[in-house]
Scaffold this active site. Structure first.
Site, PDB file in Angstrom:
ATOM      1  N   HIS A  31      -1.226   9.666  10.663  1.00 43.63           N
ATOM      2  CA  HIS A  31      -1.339   7.965  11.286  1.00 43.63           C
ATOM      3  C   HIS A  31       0.764   7.775  11.742  1.00 43.63           C
ATOM      4  O   HIS A  31       1.323   7.857  10.276  1.00 43.63           O
ATOM      5  CB  HIS A  31      -1.484   6.991  10.424  1.00 43.63           C
ATOM      6  CG  HIS A  31      -2.015   5.496  10.716  1.00 43.63           C
ATOM      7  ND1 HIS A  31      -0.643   4.797  11.065  1.00 43.63           N
ATOM      8  CD2 HIS A  31      -2.742   4.957  11.694  1.00 43.63           C
ATOM      9  CE1 HIS A  31      -1.569   4.084  11.637  1.00 43.63           C
ATOM     10  NE2 HIS A  31      -2.519   4.015  11.696  1.00 43.63           N
ATOM     11  N   HIS A  59      -1.270   7.024  18.883  1.00 43.60           N
ATOM     12  CA  HIS A  59      -0.618   6.890  17.311  1.00 43.60           C
ATOM     13  C   HIS A  59      -1.119   7.183  16.200  1.00 43.60           C
ATOM     14  O   HIS A  59      -0.652   7.260  14.966  1.00 43.60           O
ATOM     15  CB  HIS A  59      -0.876   4.934  17.020  1.00 43.60           C
ATOM     16  CG  HIS A  59      -1.513   4.693  16.584  1.00 43.60           C
ATOM     17  ND1 HIS A  59      -3.098   4.332  16.903  1.00 43.60           N
ATOM     18  CD2 HIS A  59      -1.761   4.263  15.113  1.00 43.60           C
ATOM     19  CE1 HIS A  59      -3.817   3.870  16.698  1.00 43.60           C
ATOM     20  NE2 HIS A  59      -3.646   3.622  14.869  1.00 43.60           N
TER      21      HIS A  59
END
Length: 166
Positions: free
Chosen positions: A86, A71
């Site tokens: 992110h 992620h």
């Protein structure tokens, strides 16, 4: 002077431009719906509310860290700038589901090189938010940071920050 004469050493640029790694809507860091990012606890930056599921490199440098949960990716420029991309908020809990990482730690990257593909619909349905923070994690080492307030941004094309490192 000797470095220039004999070609030893590499001249490192202190200035660097950061481009958006995602196509979508620019979000001011203060408006990211997560206090860790909005209050700049991790550093200065911005967010993108993506309209497609591909992340490209926002800088020229190398891949410093690929999170095991896919992620997030850490990047490092030659001048020492460290950047965290992110994807979404609270996406660590997805444990890699919906993400396809296209690079490895240590890979050299240029602006626009694909880093991650992700299933936007899956993340939208299973995470807190798809808004994706892009954070300078070593803000304390920057002499100046100039963030441009953009609206719609295009991955690898729209410049959003100019940074001068110490």
């Amino acid at each position: 002077m000797f470095k220039k004469l004999f070609g030893k050493g590499k001249e490192v640029q202190k200035d660097i431009a950061i481009y958006t790694p995602l196509t979508g809507e620019f979000v001011k860091i203060e408006d990211i719906p997560d206090p860790v990012f909005a209050q700049k606890m991790m550093g200065e930056g911005f967010g993108i509310n993506p309209t497609e599921g591909e992340v490209v490199s926002p800088i020229a440098g190398r891949v410093d860290n690929v999170f095991p949960t896919k992620h997030a990716i850490g990047l490092k420029a030659d001048n020492g700038l460290e950047l965290l991309v992110h994807i979404g908020l609270d996406t660590v809990q997805l444990d890699g589901e919906g993400f396809e990482v296209l690079v490895s730690s240590g890979d050299e990257v240029n602006v626009g090189d694909p880093l991650v593909r992700f299933n936007l619909e899956y993340i939208n349905n299973n995470a807190k938010s798809v808004i994706s923070p892009i954070i300078i994690t070593n803000t304390d080492q920057a002499a100046s940071i100039n963030i441009y307030d953009e609206n719609a941004v295009i991955k690898g094309e729209t410049k959003v920050i100019d940074v001068t490192m110490n």
